[in-house]
Design a protein around this motif. Structure first.
Motif, short mmCIF file in Angstrom:
data_model
loop_
_atom_site.label_atom_id
_atom_site.label_comp_id
_atom_site.label_asym_id
_atom_site.label_seq_id
_atom_site.Cartn_x
_atom_site.Cartn_y
_atom_site.Cartn_z
N SER A 56 0.82 -1.20 0.00
CA SER A 56 0.00 0.00 0.00
C SER A 56 0.86 1.27 0.00
CB SER A 56 -0.89 -0.04 1.24
OG SER A 56 -0.08 -0.09 2.40
N ARG A 57 0.19 2.45 0.02
CA ARG A 57 0.95 3.69 -0.16
C ARG A 57 0.62 4.81 0.82
NH1 ARG A 57 0.04 4.13 -6.71
NH2 ARG A 57 0.41 1.92 -7.10
N TYR A 58 -0.58 4.75 1.43
CA TYR A 58 -1.00 5.88 2.27
C TYR A 58 -1.24 5.45 3.71
CZ TYR A 58 -2.35 7.54 -2.42
OH TYR A 58 -2.37 7.87 -3.75
N GLY A 59 -1.10 6.41 4.60
CA GLY A 59 -1.46 6.21 6.02
C GLY A 59 -2.13 7.47 6.51
N ALA A 60 -2.83 7.39 7.64
CA ALA A 60 -3.53 8.58 8.13
C ALA A 60 -3.60 8.63 9.63
CB ALA A 60 -4.94 8.65 7.54
N ILE A 61 -3.76 9.83 10.14
CA ILE A 61 -4.03 10.07 11.56
C ILE A 61 -5.51 10.40 11.68
CG2 ILE A 61 -3.68 11.67 13.47
CD1 ILE A 61 -1.15 10.35 13.10
N ASN A 62 -6.22 9.66 12.54
CA ASN A 62 -7.61 10.01 12.84
C ASN A 62 -7.64 10.56 14.25
OD1 ASN A 62 -8.29 8.78 10.40
ND2 ASN A 62 -8.50 6.79 11.41
N HIS A 63 -8.55 11.46 14.53
CA HIS A 63 -8.63 11.98 15.89
C HIS A 63 -10.05 12.08 16.39
CE1 HIS A 63 -8.37 15.00 19.19
NE2 HIS A 63 -7.40 14.18 19.52
N ARG A 64 -10.41 11.21 17.36
CA ARG A 64 -11.73 11.24 18.01
C ARG A 64 -12.87 11.43 17.02
NH1 ARG A 64 -9.98 9.57 21.97
NH2 ARG A 64 -8.43 10.51 23.31
N GLY A 65 -12.95 10.53 16.09
CA GLY A 65 -14.10 10.56 15.18
C GLY A 65 -13.84 11.34 13.91
N ASN A 66 -12.75 12.10 13.87
CA ASN A 66 -12.43 12.82 12.64
C ASN A 66 -11.39 12.03 11.86
OD1 ASN A 66 -14.12 15.05 13.12
ND2 ASN A 66 -12.63 15.82 14.58
N LYS A 67 -11.76 11.68 10.64
CA LYS A 67 -10.86 10.88 9.83
C LYS A 67 -9.85 11.78 9.13
CE LYS A 67 -11.82 6.88 8.72
NZ LYS A 67 -11.30 5.60 9.25
N VAL A 68 -8.65 11.25 8.94
CA VAL A 68 -7.61 11.89 8.14
C VAL A 68 -7.35 13.34 8.55
CG1 VAL A 68 -6.67 12.11 5.82
CG2 VAL A 68 -8.41 10.41 6.24
N VAL A 69 -7.00 13.50 9.80
CA VAL A 69 -6.56 14.82 10.27
C VAL A 69 -5.15 15.06 9.75
CG1 VAL A 69 -6.04 16.15 12.33
CG2 VAL A 69 -8.01 14.64 12.30
N GLY A 70 -4.40 13.99 9.62
CA GLY A 70 -3.08 14.06 9.01
C GLY A 70 -2.96 12.90 8.03
N PHE A 71 -2.16 13.08 6.98
CA PHE A 71 -2.11 12.08 5.91
C PHE A 71 -0.66 11.89 5.50
CE2 PHE A 71 -2.77 10.89 1.37
CZ PHE A 71 -3.61 9.80 1.56
N ASN A 72 -0.33 10.67 5.13
CA ASN A 72 1.07 10.40 4.79
C ASN A 72 1.11 9.46 3.58
OD1 ASN A 72 2.57 7.75 5.27
ND2 ASN A 72 3.98 9.10 6.31
N ASN A 73 2.10 9.65 2.72
CA ASN A 73 2.17 8.78 1.55
C ASN A 73 3.60 8.40 1.22
OD1 ASN A 73 3.20 9.99 -1.29
ND2 ASN A 73 2.54 11.65 0.06
N ILE A 74 3.72 7.22 0.60
CA ILE A 74 5.04 6.80 0.11
C ILE A 74 4.99 6.57 -1.40
CG2 ILE A 74 5.79 5.81 2.32
CD1 ILE A 74 5.16 3.01 1.16
N GLU A 75 4.02 7.27 -2.03
CA GLU A 75 3.90 7.16 -3.48
C GLU A 75 4.96 8.05 -4.12
OE1 GLU A 75 -0.20 6.95 -5.12
OE2 GLU A 75 0.47 8.54 -6.45
N LEU A 76 5.40 7.68 -5.29
CA LEU A 76 6.44 8.47 -5.97
C LEU A 76 5.82 9.36 -7.04
CD1 LEU A 76 9.09 5.60 -6.23
CD2 LEU A 76 8.76 7.26 -4.38
N ILE A 77 6.66 9.88 -7.95
CA ILE A 77 6.14 10.75 -9.01
C ILE A 77 5.34 9.90 -10.01
CG2 ILE A 77 8.06 12.36 -8.68
CD1 ILE A 77 9.21 11.26 -11.37
N THR A 78 4.98 10.48 -11.12
CA THR A 78 4.10 9.76 -12.06
C THR A 78 4.67 8.41 -12.46
OG1 THR A 78 2.81 9.95 -14.10
CG2 THR A 78 5.08 10.76 -14.18
N ASP A 79 3.77 7.46 -12.58
CA ASP A 79 4.20 6.15 -13.09
C ASP A 79 3.72 5.97 -14.52
OD1 ASP A 79 1.51 5.83 -12.70
OD2 ASP A 79 1.67 4.12 -11.32
N ARG A 80 3.32 7.10 -15.13
CA ARG A 80 2.83 7.04 -16.52
C ARG A 80 3.91 7.60 -17.46
NH1 ARG A 80 -2.10 10.27 -17.19
NH2 ARG A 80 -2.64 8.80 -18.84
N ARG A 81 3.86 7.17 -18.70
CA ARG A 81 4.84 7.62 -19.68
C ARG A 81 4.67 9.12 -19.95
NH1 ARG A 81 4.18 3.88 -24.80
NH2 ARG A 81 2.14 4.87 -24.62
#
Lengths: 441, 444
Positions: A56-81
């Motif tokens: 997978s590529r993404y992770g998130a911080i949730n806080h007391r019922g609020n989703k994705v207060v912080g977001f993190n990714n390990i995706e790189l630049i475009t994978d398209r030609r």
């Protein structure tokens, strides 16, 4: 009626809201959809030699019922030609000639940089953004934040680009550096037309406490990623302010970092941003949030009498000063509105345990409204921040407004504590309870 | 051709009476628990007769520590699951929630509580260690909420506890008397089993203790006795025709629904006499069982009803009608009930009086008397030294549950005259502590 159009370093756009380079700008399909719904511009997902990504590529911080207060990714630049991206870019520009399409770029050699700049220009891009910010994966290969962290390297590459660029060039900065103004000045020296910030913050978004591996998990392992989303806004605001105020930067700033509504946008503009980029909020809610963003911004501008964005860019900057220039004589004390108080007593325990013991419970146990002990209240705001009821606790000014004395002035007149046991210690002005009082019920 | 299936009483009740406080799912519990402010010295906790640390267990749920949450609940209240389901939370914890002061919906504390306790019960968690026997033993009469709670408290201190129960099931009114849409029988029984597994008290069923000899035998064998005997049958109203077929007591009516639900079809018209919570339960249940018209007839004004407003609301939602300021004077019909003759009443100078000449008859096929339960005075009178008040409630020291006879303790409906499960639970635990204090101090 407010006019939201901007001209950002020569890049025109019907409104200041651009999609930041990332998954939402991966394809012409997405960008067309976004423009259709009202976005003013888009910075294409970074072009370069196409990559291969993990799952997978993404992770998130949730806080007391609020989703994705912080977001993190390990995706790189475009994978398209490149050819596919450029063909689609051309098509987007054909349908949306007045919208801003900016090509984000990341390559290695001078030859590659100059070639890809020319290719983007030929595809009809309105501007170029140099991705010197990505703090994961690409930096290991000497690109992204590896460049943004070395002002000299940044300047060299930016100069290569400026040699061939015929359209405005924006340098995107990484926040993974102690002084953001250093790479910003390097961009200026290289002749870049603008800067954009912040890129993501190098991060580990969390740890799977059962599998003993950080998120996001790739098989049994993980790697550091880049952190973004609402939680990073304060860091971004500070860096935007630092660049805005620096006399040797003086470039248009595209603000990025946790923007998800018109209020966030206004805050960035007031600190000097004149275009705004959004990624995480779109990844969370889709392109539709633009309707709230533009209508809110219009409403704000109308209510403040701003006809154009330019009229309030940087308007808060003169009020952000070094600490030593703040007025030590200014004094606020908390005040609880008894009518509004619901008796949760969070202010009491917050002040009691977490601040200055300046809130007492009522002696009458049936009255749950706490009372402010003004002698001990240092005016820190804590109670008003944690109070769950709107406008129940307010901070009321208590000084007469006639006196002005700063730390700088006190220093200049030798009126500051200088020894460890100095009688000028600020804490002597309010009561601190004795340690053994902790055991009293 | 008509299909027929073997009747399954338990499933049948659960189908007819969907739970008004169904179990939360994980998402619901997460979002709901997220709303809690974690008030200091929280009003919800202060409003709970068993003082459960509600903000703590809600925070534990929110942070994914369900076991810890259940532990927090059971440390204060041994019948945490039953109470979460049957407590009148609207006037206790949830009624005290500070959110209600700004017209925000109170936290659903009862359902959050069940979310934690149900998980503990269904996954057979074990929270309590019982120490080695201290050599002393206590008899508990009645396996209702008070008795069970007292037994748990004593077992956790090493006492041997034998519970004598008149019926063939534990839980008392939580099983036999609480409306079936508030808690299922299965839930009530599972919690007692969960407790029995942890604490290891003994329950002897079908052991009704009534005679002097039976009481003397307990007295001789045990170091102390706890009376959790509750109340008796429904009280008579003492009017003509009360003995007719289909004129029943509310307690007996509800017990029958809950224990042997497959019986004759429901009467089309039902009249419930009374204005308390039991009257509302009996009326709601009649309506849910298919009665077309259900009237709650109360001899005073609507505002004087003892039922909680939300219980009356709940009854009304099922189609129950309220009829106020009417007193029953005769049950009509030959052998079976055919109607009730009422007379209208009014309150003059604070006194209720009948209005002469205002008699009228309402037809019905079932009369349910919900005008209170009898006190078990004959049993109580057989133990020397136990005092009763003027209406037959056992007098106890409210700090310890001790009666006039120091070896005897009491709690629950037999002491308070009929209150909530949570009150009985609190009283049982209190008496458990009282007995420990008595037995350790007296050296008996």
């Amino acid at each position: 009626m407010a006019n939201l159009e901007i001209n950002f370093a020569g890049i025109k756009s019907p409104n200041p809201f651009w999609l930041a380079s990332g998954p939402p700008t991966n394809s012409g399909y997405q960008i067309m959809k976004a423009f259709e719904q009202g976005w003013g511009g888009a910075v294409w997902k970074t072009l370069g030699v196409p990559v291969v990504n993990v799952s997978s590529r993404y992770g998130a911080i949730n806080h007391r019922g609020n989703k994705v207060v912080g977001f993190n990714n390990i995706e790189l630049i475009t994978d398209r030609r490149l050819c596919d991206n450029l063909r689609e870019m051309e098509e987007v520009k054909k349908y949306f000639p007045k919208h801003a399409v900016i090509a984000s770029l990341m390559v290695q050699t001078k030859k590659e940089w100059q070639q890809i700049v020319r290719d983007a220009q030929n595809a009809g891009a309105d501007g170029i953004e140099l991705n010197f910010g990505c703090p994961h994966g690409m930096c290991e290969r000497g690109m992204g934040s590896a460049v943004g962290q070395e002002p000299e390297v940044l300047e060299t590459i930016a100069r290569w680009v400026m040699e061939v660029a015929t359209i405005p060039v924006i340098v995107k900065l990484t926040p993974n550096i102690s002084d953001i103004t250093e790479p910003a000045q390097a961009a200026r020296r290289a002749g870049a037309n603008a800067i954009s910030l912040i890129n993501t913050i190098q991060s580990l978004v969390g740890v799977d406490i059962d599998k003993f591996v950080t998120y996001p998990i790739v098989e049994n392992h993980s790697s550091n990623g880049g952190y973004c989303g609402p939680a990073v806004k304060p860091i971004a605001l500070n860096m935007v302010k630092n660049c805005s105020q620096h006399p040797l930067v003086q470039l248009p700033i595209s603000g990025i970092g946790g923007i998800e509504n018109w209020r966030d946008a206004v805050e960035f503009i007031l600190l000097g941003a004149s275009s705004l980029q959004v990624c995480t909020a779109v990844m969370h809610y889709g392109f539709g949030i633009i309707r709230d963003m533009t209508s809110g911004l219009e409403q704000y501008m109308d209510s403040h009498g701003f006809a154009t964005i330019d009229q309030f860019v940087g308007k808060a900057l003169p009020n952000v000063k070094p600490w030593e220039e703040l007025n030590l004589k200014y004094s606020v004390k908390a005040s609880i509105d008894e009518e509004k108080c619901i008796g949760c007593q969070l202010c009491y325990i917050a002040c009691e345990d977490g601040a200055h013991q300046a809130i007492d419970l009522n002696e009458d146990k049936n009255n749950r409204t706490p009372r402010i002990n003004e002698d001990n209240c240092v005016g820190c705001n804590l109670c008003s921040l944690i109070c769950p009821v709107e406008n129940c606790i307010t901070m009321v000014r208590k000084d007469d407004g006639k006196q002005h004395l700063t730390w700088k002035q006190r220093t200049d007149s030798n009126n500051v504590p200088t020894t460890f046991n100095d009688e000028l210690a600020g804490g002597l002005s309010h009561e601190v309870r004795k340690p053994m009082d902790a055991f009293k019920k | 051709m008509a299909e027929s299936k073997n009747p399954n009483p338990m499933q049948d009740i659960e189908r007819r009476f969907p739970q008004i406080k169904p179990l939360m799912n994980n998402s619901e519990a997460y979002y709901e628990s997220s709303r809690c402010l974690f008030c200091y010295n929280a009003p919800c906790m202060l409003a709970c007769p068993t003082s459960i640390d509600i903000p703590l267990f809600i925070r534990q749920i929110n942070n994914g520590n369900l076991t810890g949450a259940a532990k927090t609940i059971y440390q204060s209240n041994y019948l945490g699951n039953t109470c979460g389901k049957v407590c009148p939370t609207e006037v206790l914890c949830e009624g005290a929630c500070v959110f209600t002061k700004v017209n925000i919906k109170a936290l659903e504390i009862g359902r959050l509580q069940n979310f934690a306790t149900d998980n503990a019960i269904t996954t057979h968690q074990k929270f309590f260690e019982t120490p080695e026997s201290n050599g002393k033993s206590v008899a508990v009469i009645g396996a209702g909420p008070a008795g069970i709670s007292c037994a748990c408290e004593l077992r956790s201190a090493g006492y041997t506890v034998d519970i004598y129960e008149a019926k063939n099931n534990p839980s008392g009114l939580a099983l036999h008397g609480v409306a079936p849409y508030k808690i299922t029988n299965r839930e009530a029984l599972m919690e007692v089993e969960f407790l029995r597994e942890q604490f290891g008290f003994n329950i002897f069923y079908n052991k009704r203790i009534v005679t002097k000899e039976e009481l003397d035998a307990l007295d001789a064998r045990y170091d102390a006795v706890f009376l959790g005997i509750g109340l008796g049958n429904s009280a008579e109203i003492k009017i003509k025709g009360e003995e007719k077929l289909n004129c029943v007591g509310a307690t007996e009516f509800i017990e029958q629904i809950k224990t042997c639900p497959v019986e004759k079809p429901m009467a089309k018209k039902v009249i419930v006499l009374g204005g308390g919570n039991t009257a509302m339960d009996a009326a709601s249940e009649s309506a849910r069982l298919g009665a077309e018209k259900v009237i709650v007839a109360y001899r005073r004004a609507k505002s004087e009803m003892k039922a909680y407003y939300f219980e009356y609301d709940l009854a009304q939602v099922t189609g129950v009608e309220g009829l106020f300021n009417v007193a029953p004077i005769e049950i009509m019909g030959k052998n079976e009930v055919a109607g009730v003759k009422f007379i209208r009443t009014e309150t003059v100078d604070g006194k209720l009086r009948n209005i002469p000449g205002s008699e009228f008859v309402l037809e019905c096929g079932l009369v349910i008397k919900a005008t209170g339960q009898l006190k078990q005075t004959s049993v109580i009178a057989k133990v020397k030294g136990i005092d009763m008040d003027e209406i037959g409630r056992i007098s106890v020291n409210l700090e310890t549950g001790q009666t006039g006879n120091p070896k005897y303790f009491a709690g629950g409906d037999a002491v308070n005259g009929g209150a909530e499960v949570v009150n009985a639970t609190a009283a049982g635990k209190l008496a458990g502590k009282g007995i420990q204090e008595f037995l350790s101090k007296s050296g008996q």
